[in-house]
Design a protein around this motif. Structure first.
Motif, PDB file in Angstrom:
ATOM      1  N   LYS A   2       0.826  -1.206   0.000  1.00  0.00           N
ATOM      2  CA  LYS A   2       0.000   0.000   0.000  1.00  0.00           C
ATOM      3  C   LYS A   2       0.860   1.257   0.000  1.00  0.00           C
ATOM      4  N   GLY A  61       4.718   6.170  -4.691  1.00  0.00           N
ATOM      5  CA  GLY A  61       5.147   6.140  -6.076  1.00  0.00           C
ATOM      6  C   GLY A  61       6.634   5.963  -6.295  1.00  0.00           C
ATOM      7  N   LYS A  85       5.004  -6.204  -5.081  1.00  0.00           N
ATOM      8  CA  LYS A  85       3.923  -7.196  -5.056  1.00  0.00           C
ATOM      9  C   LYS A  85       4.467  -8.601  -5.205  1.00  0.00           C
ATOM     10  N   ASP A 101       2.233   2.051  -3.432  1.00  0.00           N
ATOM     11  CA  ASP A 101       1.173   2.662  -4.252  1.00  0.00           C
ATOM     12  C   ASP A 101       0.995   4.136  -3.886  1.00  0.00           C
ATOM     13  N   ARG A 102       1.111   4.455  -2.605  1.00  0.00           N
ATOM     14  CA  ARG A 102       0.896   5.844  -2.191  1.00  0.00           C
ATOM     15  C   ARG A 102       2.046   6.758  -2.605  1.00  0.00           C
TER      16      ARG A 102
END
Length: 447
Positions: A154, A160, A394, A157-158
């Motif tokens: 997460k 970058g 991931k 994703d936040r």
């Protein structure tokens, strides 16, 4: 996020015993100051956790001319001094030293960090680095719990930034070739995949009394979010791997490497069920906690995967100490760090034995995988393209989560079932073991 930065500032003051420190910059300010790296630019690295794999990774990156090591962070002053001189010998310049990695992250000239700390620190190290606007190469396993793995995905994703996980088998030519063969279907229906690590070099960890930390070691900082315990040399450098407070034993240490390749080749990410059996069968009275002997069975759609490990024994499957075997109706493909081969199944045709698939003798690697993994990370940073990464966040999370599932099944002593839609087990007892356990005033980061 401001409260997170305030907590960091306060905890630095407390742990360092300082009355004043420059204000820590906000995550937004730090991110704004992180520069875009061009194809011909120098890339400045900092290293968090400098002794074992941290230094191995830094040394690998320093083979790349455009990479500089400008800062080192470690809780052990003797390690800092040793690695400072190691960098000087390689590059003729000494990096800055930090006992607290968070102070290092304040340096706007640092573009990327390598994280080589014990597993229980990975989540905090990574999320703090990302929020400070740094790219990161983090050692495997990604984290010490499933909850932390999900949080770290997460965070990427936040913020970058690019994250490469140190499952460097992903950059090995033999693994790429083996995966292509598995995906080709030539092996036939694959019903079983074996993964293993037999570690004959591992001797018993001797029982030692508690003692004072060595001079120059900030033991309180080393513990971080782990439970507060007296210092014991068994739990410190390297051997931390065999204690639940900090790591997951061979299941997560070696397991993520082999499980990663197995799952990627088979095109799956989560099992339907897991069960495990083993224990301290080789050295029942030594100081370690994690099992020295373990068999774990994962059920996926259409096939089972077996993980097994043992200490004090080198006689692993197919004559190798570690590896992955894809067992198909037509033949078995065996791959490890030494290369890959195919063992053909045979059938009777007109009274003669005929191979169902062409057998292959060992095909050795074309290049050093760890070095190529470092190069891949640097190339992805230059292109600012996470799709170029051979082992992104991931990918690292899938391998670590599956390995942690094996340990959870072992701890519970029962078969557990995974609900992929809910991202949790069907057992409340198993779901409790998904959670991270933070102590000593440390809090799980909020993203």
């Amino acid at each position: 996020m401001n409260s997170r930065r305030k907590f960091i500032h306060k905890s630095i003051l407390t742990s360092a015993g300082l009355a004043t420190l420059p204000n820590l910059l906000s995550a937004e300010h730090l991110s704004a100051r992180s520069k875009r790296i061009g194809a011909n630019d120098q890339i400045n690295f900092g290293l968090i956790g400098c002794k074992g794999m941290g230094w191995s990774n830094m040394h690998s990156h320093l083979r790349i001319p455009e990479v500089n090591c400008v800062a080192l962070a470690d809780v052990d002053q003797s390690v800092l001094d040793q690695r400072t001189e190691d960098v000087y010998k390689l590059r003729g310049k000494r990096p800055k030293q930090y006992k607290d990695y968070r102070l290092m992250l304040e340096d706007p000239d640092i573009d990327a960090v390598i994280i080589g700390t014990p597993d229980h620190w990975h989540c905090l190290n990574l999320i703090d680095s990302l929020s400070a606007g740094k790219h990161a190469y983090t050692e495997k396993p990604l984290a010490n719990s499933i909850e932390e793995c999900n949080l770290m995905v997460k965070a990427v994703d936040r913020y970058g930034k690019l994250v490469q996980v140190g499952q460097w088998q992903r950059s090995g030519s033999q693994y790429a070739q083996a995966i292509d063969m598995v995906k080709s279907g030539k092996l036939g229906n694959i019903r079983l995949v074996k993964t293993w690590a037999y570690q004959g070099w591992m001797n018993p960890v001797p029982q030692l009394p508690n003692s004072q930390p060595p001079a120059g070691v900030d033991y309180k900082m080393w513990l971080g979010p782990a439970p507060d315990r007296p210092f014991n040399a068994n739990r410190f450098h390297f051997n931390f791997r065999w204690f639940w407070d900090y790591a997951g034993g061979l299941m997560t240490d070696w397991g993520v490497h082999e499980i990663d390749i197995a799952l990627y080749a088979m095109g799956v990410s989560a099992p339907k069920s897991v069960m495990a059996s083993g224990g301290k069968l080789a050295y029942p009275d030594d100081a370690s906690e994690t099992p020295d002997t373990l068999q774990t069975v994962y059920e996926y759609d259409g096939f089972n995967m077996l993980w097994e490990h043992a200490t004090g024994i080198d006689g692993g499957n197919y004559g190798t100490t570690e590896g992955i075997a894809f067992i198909g109706n037509n033949g078995t493909l065996v791959v490890n760090r030494g290369g890959w081969k195919i063992i053909a199944e045979t059938e009777n045709v007109d009274g003669k034995k005929k191979e169902k698939i062409e057998a292959l003798e060992l095909i050795k690697p074309e290049w050093p995988a760890q070095r190529m993994h470092s190069k891949n990370f640097v190339e992805a940073i230059k292109a600012n393209d996470p799709t170029l990464l051979n082992c992104g966040i991931k990918t690292g999370s899938v391998a670590a989560i599956n390995a942690h599932m094996g340990n959870i099944a072992y701890k519970l002593g029962e078969k557990i079932y995974w609900d992929a839609e809910k991202g949790q087990f069907t057992s409340p007892k198993a779901n409790k073991l998904i959670k991270a356990n933070y102590n000593n005033g440390w809090k799980l980061p909020k993203v």
